[in-house]
Write an enzyme that holds these catalytic residues in place. Structure first.
Site, PDB file in Angstrom:
ATOM      1  N   HIS A 186     -10.234  -0.502   0.621  1.00  0.00           N
ATOM      2  CA  HIS A 186     -10.658   0.613   1.614  1.00  0.00           C
ATOM      3  C   HIS A 186     -12.173   0.526   2.457  1.00  0.00           C
ATOM      4  O   HIS A 186     -13.060   1.661   2.081  1.00  0.00           O
ATOM      5  CB  HIS A 186     -10.345   2.161   1.501  1.00  0.00           C
ATOM      6  N   ASP A 189       0.653   2.148   3.507  1.00  0.00           N
ATOM      7  CA  ASP A 189      -0.013   3.788   3.239  1.00  0.00           C
ATOM      8  C   ASP A 189       0.861   4.650   3.544  1.00  0.00           C
ATOM      9  O   ASP A 189       0.382   6.590   3.687  1.00  0.00           O
ATOM     10  CB  ASP A 189      -1.382   4.219   4.254  1.00  0.00           C
ATOM     11  N   HIS A 191       0.889  -1.386   0.102  1.00  0.00           N
ATOM     12  CA  HIS A 191       0.138  -0.235  -0.199  1.00  0.00           C
ATOM     13  C   HIS A 191       0.648   1.202  -0.056  1.00  0.00           C
ATOM     14  O   HIS A 191       1.273   1.512   1.207  1.00  0.00           O
ATOM     15  CB  HIS A 191      -1.291  -0.090   1.583  1.00  0.00           C
ATOM     16  N   ASP A 227      -9.095   2.297  -3.759  1.00  0.00           N
ATOM     17  CA  ASP A 227      -7.993   2.796  -2.294  1.00  0.00           C
ATOM     18  C   ASP A 227      -7.873   4.045  -2.233  1.00  0.00           C
ATOM     19  O   ASP A 227      -7.706   5.057  -3.226  1.00  0.00           O
ATOM     20  CB  ASP A 227      -7.058   2.578  -2.435  1.00  0.00           C
ATOM     21  N   GLY A 248      -3.407  11.698   5.490  1.00  0.00           N
ATOM     22  CA  GLY A 248      -1.946  10.466   4.939  1.00  0.00           C
ATOM     23  C   GLY A 248      -0.713  10.612   5.816  1.00  0.00           C
ATOM     24  O   GLY A 248      -0.672  12.161   6.059  1.00  0.00           O
TER      25      GLY A 248
END
Lengths: 430, 331
Positions: free
Chosen positions: A181, A307, A57, A148, A326
């Site tokens: 997700h 991520d 990811h 995602d 993020g």
């Protein structure tokens, strides 16, 4: 020119042993033994030699958001973090929803220091309405589909995509993986952190855990119905872990990942109001953190993912609601997993390397046992070296790490990608 | 976790009032005591003193406001400070400038103190972390509005002498109210008991640990209250599905003439304004002898004079800046 890693303790899916590793010019492991010497010799004594890591990811931002990251800089950060393969998320601009963009990502990836594994969106533009040309994409080698950044809201379309994917496995040579997700948007809309005691105190609108859990529940039901392979991205709540545990016990074809931040940080971090702690799914509670760690320990969660989500600094210098969600992850994941997961080193390496390699469909070349003839995608880690996190010092074009200033234990010393030493003594070579 | 609502900034470079969280009883009482002095100035024929001559107060409002901005401007001018105003609507924010750039530009104009309002919780705290100037939080999203709480406490104290032992109901949209969060902290710190009265959908999702009791019906407790604090109900709460209609809300929670008559004769009625007549308060209740709504407006200027003076004139830090701190002394 041959390369030898000398004196390291090899840990792979086959066990542990202290041996030298010789890597040939063909990028394959030539020999594993004692007293080996090559044209170039890298010291691995006191260190662990592992198959390279595979991140399921990563947001590499190219094409379209090169201000925040490029495939080259993202891969460089990955190499510094011990990764030899990165699964690139499709929320690029344009969206990776057709063969042309997949080929562009793959082409840029070939010039980088990691193998870049493109994913494609399940729906065109990730809009959750029209199915992407999954057959064409499978023929172009795409094995993982995901929208995602958002969950696929429409249960009818999700069912159809699951059904359709089961018919593509023969063309791919393995089951197609759908990565979700999980977030019911109607329930999370307008929320910027986990809904709970902290959001109530801080006055930041929250997203309830149930927004994730309802989609986990739905998708487990649809997997039972269709037989598709569903991979749950970044599980963040205790109930999600419990549901996936139950689905696996029932023999359903599901896998799951957890990010480092979801087993380390909690929603209390948002009390700083610093959007560096804003992430989707949001940081949850102590109870959830413990559940994620238990899920990693008992195999419910198959992989630690990053991520990795770079954002240009000015975009985080905004109020909490306006800043993008993020955080960076590639360069800190190994140290955090070793120091903060409660797992021992072999378990950490399994969660970072060979288990995600199997999900990504690259187990023929990443996460492979360190034996002669295997592709030389390796990393050498020093479990005892300490270092201090600095966003500015990272290879990423962005610096949004939530661990700024933290001293971590465990560091990647060397990374070998297809026989090439791309990181030597903690420094990227290119 | 402690029951208080925290209020924090990135650093302690400036002197700030960011929230009631982190302030204790003596911090609050110091400001309220000083407010007496400034209230006296307000009653003079020429209500102006030179205390902050040569200093500049910038009102930096990223969210619309008329009353709070005017109150701060009047307070600053009574102290002889200059005022400049930044309006988000007409600014470069709409051209994509980051909020940090905006703040640095305003600082470069020579302001000494920023009065910041924003629709998102924590923005005043972020601004405080980016500048050496003093920052006063004039409302950050659903988080805090500390000068409102101070003026409310001052108003209650003016009428009752002390908040100790008072039973105060805060009625309405607590979930979205920065006024409620600041007042829960301030009222309880000064010894009052707080009851939150609202439909379940208008309460914060998790208030375990708050020093309050919660009820969903107003009528049973009305006769036992020393004060009611009515919060503004906004029409969008209906489209968000939080309440079925303003009519149903008013039927259950509006302080009508009938309800105000059932309150004790010495009870007080407060509202932060602007009022929605017929929704949370009726015209009769707003003008009842129990109502101190206009006193709140007058006292708002005096309290803000005290705050500006403490921050710019005395160099005092008001309350804590960092997580876990309770009171900071001089810096």
């Amino acid at each position: 020119m041959s390369l030898v890693l000398r004196g390291g303790r090899i840990i792979d899916s086959g066990g542990e042993r202290i041996l030298d590793v010789e890597i040939g010019e063909d990028g394959l492991i030539a020999a594993v033994g004692t007293g080996l010497t090559g044209d170039v010799n890298l010291d691995a004594s006191g260190c662990v030699v592992s198959p390279g890591f595979v991140d399921l990811h990563a947001h590499l931002r190219e094409p379209g958001l090169e201000e925040a990251e490029t495939i080259q800089t993202g891969a460089r950060g990955g190499s510094l973090g011990g990764y030899t393969a990165l699964v690139a998320m499709p929320n690029t601009d344009p969206t990776t929803d057709c063969v042309a963009v997949v080929e562009q990502v793959r082409s840029l990836g070939r010039r980088s220091t990691c193998e870049i594994i493109p994913t494609a969106a399940m729906t065109l533009r990730r809009d959750g309405v029209d199915m992407a040309p999954m057959g064409e994409l499978v023929d172009a080698g795409v094995g993982i589909f995901t929208d995602d950044g958002t969950g696929l809201q429409d249960p009818r379309l999700m069912r159809r995509i699951m059904e359709y994917s089961t018919g593509l496995g023969r063309r791919l040579g393995r089951p197609v993986v759908l990565a979700q997700h999980c977030e019911v948007a109607a329930l999370s809309a307008g929320g910027y952190m986990h809904e709970g005691e902290w959001s109530s105190r801080l006055g930041i609108p929250g997203q309830p855990a149930e927004a994730e859990e309802l989609m986990v529940m739905r998708d487990i039901a649809l997997v039972r119905m269709t037989g598709a392979h569903l991979h749950f991205q970044h599980l963040s709540t205790a109930s999600s872990v419990a549901m996936v545990r139950g689905a696996k016990a029932a023999g359903l074809p599901v896998t799951a990942e957890a990010t480092t931040h979801h087993f380390i940080l909690t929603d209390a971090a948002c009390a700083s109001y610093d959007p560096v702690f804003k992430v989707h799914p949001p940081l949850r509670t102590d109870v959830d953190v413990r559940a994620i760690r238990e899920g990693l320990a008992d195999g419910t969660i198959d992989a630690i993912a990053t991520d990795h989500a770079p954002h240009a600094p000015h975009t985080k210098e905004m109020p909490f609601d306006q800043a993008p969600a993020g955080m960076l992850g590639l360069e800190t994941a190994f140290s955090l997993a070793l120091g903060d997961s409660g797992l021992d080193l072999p378990e950490v390496l399994a969660l970072l390397s060979w288990r995600p390699a199997a999900i990504a469909g690259v187990a023929d070349r990443h996460g492979v046992p360190v034996v002669p003839g295997a592709p030389a995608n390796l990393c050498v880690v020093d479990p005892d070296e300490t270092w201090t996190v600095s966003g500015a010092a990272m290879a990423s074009l962005s610096s949004n790490t939530p661990y700024e200033g933290r001293t971590l234990r465990g560091r990647v010393r060397h990374t070998i990608r297809a026989g090439e030493p791309v990181v030597v003594d903690g420094e990227a070579r290119r | 976790m402690s029951a208080v609502i925290d209020r924090r900034a990135d650093n302690d470079r400036g002197r700030h009032l960011l929230g009631i969280g982190g302030m204790d009883r003596s911090d609050l009482e110091e400001i309220l005591d000083l407010t007496d002095t400034f209230a006296e100035i307000g009653r003079r024929p020429i209500p102006k003193v030179p205390a902050l001559r040569g200093r500049t107060v910038a009102t930096v409002f990223f969210e619309g406001s008329t009353r709070t901005r005017m109150s701060f401007e009047v307070a600053a001018r009574r102290l002889s400070a200059d005022t400049v105003a930044f309006n988000a609507g007409t600014s470069s924010l709409s051209k994509g400038e980051s909020i940090r750039d905006t703040v640095e530009v305003i600082a470069a104009y020579g302001a000494d103190l920023l009065v910041v309002r924003h629709s998102m919780a924590g923005t005043a705290h972020r601004v405080a972390g980016w500048t050496d100037l003093s920052v006063v939080n004039a409302g950050d999203g659903c988080h805090e509005h500390p000068t409102q709480a101070l003026l409310d406490c001052y108003t209650l104290r003016e009428r009752r002498g002390s908040l100790d032992g008072m039973r105060i109901a805060i009625i309405g949209d607590v979930r979205h109210s920065r006024v409620a969060r600041s007042n829960v902290l301030a009222f309880t710190a000064l010894g009052a008991e707080v009851v939150l009265v609202a439909p379940a959908t208008l309460l914060p999702p998790a208030i375990e640990g708050w020093p309050v009791t919660v009820v969903h019906e107003l009528d049973p407790i009305l006769g036992d209250l020393d004060a009611v604090y009515l919060l503004r109900i906004q029409g969008e709460r209906i489209t968000e599905g939080l309440i079925p209609s303003l009519r149903e809300y008013a039927s259950d929670f509006c302080l009508t003439a009938g309800r105000v008559a059932r309150m004790r004769s010495d009870a007080l009625v407060l509202h932060p304004g602007p009022t929605n007549r017929g929704v949370e308060i009726s015209a009769e209740a707003a003008t009842d002898q129990r109502s101190v709504i206009l006193d709140q407006v007058v006292n708002g200027v005096s309290v803000r004079m005290a705050v500006l003076f403490l921050l710019l004139g005395s160099g005092r830090q008001l309350g804590a800046v960092d997580a876990g701190d309770s009171v900071e002394g001089d810096r």
